[in-house]
Enzyme design. Structure first.
Site, PDB file in Angstrom:
ATOM      1  N   LYS A   1      30.181  42.619  43.440  1.00 49.16           N
ATOM      2  CA  LYS A   1      30.240  43.917  42.765  1.00 49.16           C
ATOM      3  C   LYS A   1      28.873  44.574  42.610  1.00 49.16           C
ATOM      4  O   LYS A   1      28.791  45.780  42.387  1.00 49.16           O
ATOM      5  CB  LYS A   1      30.959  43.800  41.409  1.00 49.16           C
ATOM      6  CG  LYS A   1      32.460  43.511  41.564  1.00 49.16           C
ATOM      7  CD  LYS A   1      33.258  43.804  40.299  1.00 49.16           C
ATOM      8  CE  LYS A   1      34.755  43.608  40.581  1.00 49.16           C
ATOM      9  NZ  LYS A   1      35.622  43.888  39.449  1.00 49.16           N
TER      10      LYS A   1
ATOM     11  N   LYS B   1      40.175  39.877  49.227  1.00 51.28           N
ATOM     12  CA  LYS B   1      41.285  39.793  48.272  1.00 51.28           C
ATOM     13  C   LYS B   1      41.734  41.196  47.862  1.00 51.28           C
ATOM     14  O   LYS B   1      40.918  42.122  47.826  1.00 51.28           O
ATOM     15  CB  LYS B   1      40.896  38.957  47.047  1.00 51.28           C
ATOM     16  CG  LYS B   1      40.257  39.737  45.931  1.00 51.28           C
ATOM     17  CD  LYS B   1      40.337  38.998  44.603  1.00 51.28           C
ATOM     18  CE  LYS B   1      39.848  39.907  43.485  1.00 51.28           C
ATOM     19  NZ  LYS B   1      40.836  40.859  43.002  1.00 51.28           N
TER      20      LYS B   1
ATOM     21  N   LYS C   1      42.021  45.999  42.545  1.00 51.29           N
ATOM     22  CA  LYS C   1      42.226  47.323  41.966  1.00 51.29           C
ATOM     23  C   LYS C   1      41.119  48.266  42.358  1.00 51.29           C
ATOM     24  O   LYS C   1      41.325  49.446  42.566  1.00 51.29           O
ATOM     25  CB  LYS C   1      42.216  47.230  40.444  1.00 51.29           C
ATOM     26  CG  LYS C   1      43.486  46.747  39.821  1.00 51.29           C
ATOM     27  CD  LYS C   1      43.397  46.900  38.302  1.00 51.29           C
ATOM     28  CE  LYS C   1      43.137  45.598  37.617  1.00 51.29           C
ATOM     29  NZ  LYS C   1      41.778  45.422  37.140  1.00 51.29           N
TER      30      LYS C   1
HETATM   31  P1  ATP Z   1      39.050  44.672  39.880  1.00 53.39           P
HETATM   32  O1  ATP Z   1      38.831  45.057  41.313  1.00 53.39           O
HETATM   33  O2  ATP Z   1      38.937  45.826  38.928  1.00 53.39           O
HETATM   34  O3  ATP Z   1      38.260  43.453  39.464  1.00 53.39           O
HETATM   35  P2  ATP Z   1      41.370  42.983  40.159  1.00 53.39           P
HETATM   36  O4  ATP Z   1      42.479  43.358  41.067  1.00 53.39           O
HETATM   37  O5  ATP Z   1      40.462  41.885  40.585  1.00 53.39           O
HETATM   38  O6  ATP Z   1      40.599  44.308  39.803  1.00 53.39           O
HETATM   39  P3  ATP Z   1      41.418  41.957  37.438  1.00 53.39           P
HETATM   40  O7  ATP Z   1      41.772  42.810  36.267  1.00 53.39           O
HETATM   41  O8  ATP Z   1      39.980  41.642  37.674  1.00 53.39           O
HETATM   42  O9  ATP Z   1      42.045  42.635  38.756  1.00 53.39           O
HETATM   43  O10 ATP Z   1      42.225  40.592  37.355  1.00 53.39           O
HETATM   44  C1  ATP Z   1      43.442  40.472  36.635  1.00 53.39           C
HETATM   45  C2  ATP Z   1      44.149  39.189  37.034  1.00 53.39           C
HETATM   46  O11 ATP Z   1      44.693  39.311  38.359  1.00 53.39           O
HETATM   47  C3  ATP Z   1      43.236  37.956  37.081  1.00 53.39           C
HETATM   48  O12 ATP Z   1      43.970  36.851  36.598  1.00 53.39           O
HETATM   49  C4  ATP Z   1      42.951  37.769  38.557  1.00 53.39           C
HETATM   50  O13 ATP Z   1      42.662  36.430  38.886  1.00 53.39           O
HETATM   51  C5  ATP Z   1      44.270  38.215  39.167  1.00 53.39           C
HETATM   52  N1  ATP Z   1      44.078  38.725  40.523  1.00 53.39           N
HETATM   53  C6  ATP Z   1      43.264  39.743  40.880  1.00 53.39           C
HETATM   54  N2  ATP Z   1      43.345  39.967  42.199  1.00 53.39           N
HETATM   55  C7  ATP Z   1      44.229  39.056  42.696  1.00 53.39           C
HETATM   56  C8  ATP Z   1      44.726  38.783  44.003  1.00 53.39           C
HETATM   57  N3  ATP Z   1      44.320  39.496  45.043  1.00 53.39           N
HETATM   58  N4  ATP Z   1      45.621  37.779  44.158  1.00 53.39           N
HETATM   59  C9  ATP Z   1      46.037  37.048  43.074  1.00 53.39           C
HETATM   60  N5  ATP Z   1      45.590  37.258  41.817  1.00 53.39           N
HETATM   61  C10 ATP Z   1      44.701  38.248  41.617  1.00 53.39           C
HETATM   62 MG    MG Z   2      38.796  41.369  39.381  1.00 51.60          MG
END
Ligand code: ATP
Ligand code: MG
Length: 327
Positions: free
Chosen positions: A112, A193, A196
């Protein structure tokens, strides 16, 4: 006494099927077996700039999505991180026992902060705040996606370090990953991965996407140069589609293999899209019901914060006492 569970999501961007399959789905499954606290971690979201009005709306959206997924506010506490000031307070105390080197090694920090002209200190401190979120409630189990494993290791290291410096104070928490769906990959790029915060119109399926958009995104998913599914040689894009299907369908490896072996990619994608839509449609209906009820969400969040605050206050009191701070 039941083991306590803590987990959360950042109210930044649109929640996607990776968040659901990696974490939220598991929360629903275990909510009756443990004492669960599910948090909307807004203080984490502001580690990168968020437009204030959008953030405010997202906090409510994420809370409604927890409920739509099936989290029962009668048995779980659903709360917003910034509503309980002890999160930030404990994070400072833990910052003081955490070597910077531990934080600089974190993969998420490196990813990041890469290519940023100026990196906010919050991005580096993120895992300490996450450790505080968990340790504040003496949580024993943290159900998250695989990408959070490294932060969970660090949380354990911080807990152990504090305990060895100041005496046994914190539960050292364990990580709970789902067997399938722990790491859903981007549909446009299966080497990254699903996130969001990632750009790209066809990167993710959001939980609130309408059916035609879901179909479009999945039909465009990156696969490989084979024409049909071969479990021995399938690339990451095809494996990702199979994992999405399997996690939603809750079928065994054998059932998935015999169903999909030899299937053309076009047909595989159609089946994945319909499986996702079949699960998200009732989910979206519940979401609309919940958000259509004036005052309901606010009440759930108020009650959640009120329920967990005494636990948080007690931990901070104990930590202050152990550290010799003014109690
Ligand atoms: P950001 O890009 O804002 O970090 P993010 O998609 O990584 O968004 P988070 O809010 O950081 O989402 O994570 C929320 C939950 O979702 C955490 O438990 C994280 O491990 C899980 N998670 C995030 N991305 C994935 C993915 N691609 N596959 C499975 N679990 C995920
Ligand atoms: Mg995340």
């Amino acid at each position: 006494m039941k083991t306590r569970v803590f987990s959360g999501m950042q109210p930044s961007g649109n929640l996607h099927i990776g968040n659901y399959l990696g974490a939220l789905k598991n929360w629903v499954r275990i909510q009756h077996d443990y004492e669960c606290i599910f948090c909307i971690v807004d203080l984490h979201a502001v580690t990168v700039f968020q437009e204030p009005a959008a953030l405010r709306a997202k906090i409510e959206e994420v809370a409604a999505l927890y409920l739509a997924a099936g989290i029962d506010p009668k048995v779980c506490s659903i709360m917003v991180q910034s509503a309980v000031h002890a999160h930030a307070e404990l994070a400072w105390m833990l910052t003081c026992v955490t070597p910077v080197g531990w934080l600089e090694r974190m993969t998420q920090y490196k990813a990041k902060s890469a290519n940023q002209e100026s990196v906010g200190d919050g991005l580096l401190q993120y895992p300490v705040l996450m450790a505080a979120d968990i340790m504040l409630y003496q949580a024993g189990i943290v159900p998250v996606g695989e990408d959070q494993s490294q932060h969970m290791e660090l949380t354990r290291d911080i807990a152990q370090r504090f305990n060895s410096l100041y005496g046994d104070t914190f539960v050292v928490p364990g990580t709970a990953l789902p067997a399938v769906g722990a790491r859903i990959m981007g549909l446009d790029d299966p080497t990254q991965k699903m996130s969001k915060s990632a750009g790209g119109a066809h990167h993710a399926v959001a939980l609130l996407d309408p059916p035609d958009k879901i179909r479009k995104t999945i039909m465009r998913a990156t696969t490989d140069s084979n024409p049909y599914v071969d479990f021995d040689t399938a690339g990451p894009g095809v494996r990702n589609l199979l994992a999405i299907y399997q996690a939603f369908a809750e079928e065994s490896d054998q059932a998935i293999q015999s169903h999909f072996q030899g299937m053309r990619y076009g047909d595989l994608k159609k089946e994945v899209a319909e499986m996702v839509i079949a699960h998200l449609e009732p989910f979206q209906q519940r979401y609309r019901q919940i958000t259509g009820e004036p005052g309901y969400l606010a009440g759930v969040l108020r009650e959640g914060a009120a329920r967990v605050s005494p636990i948080a206050d007690e931990t901070v009191r104990l930590v202050k006492e152990r550290m010799g701070l003014h109690v």
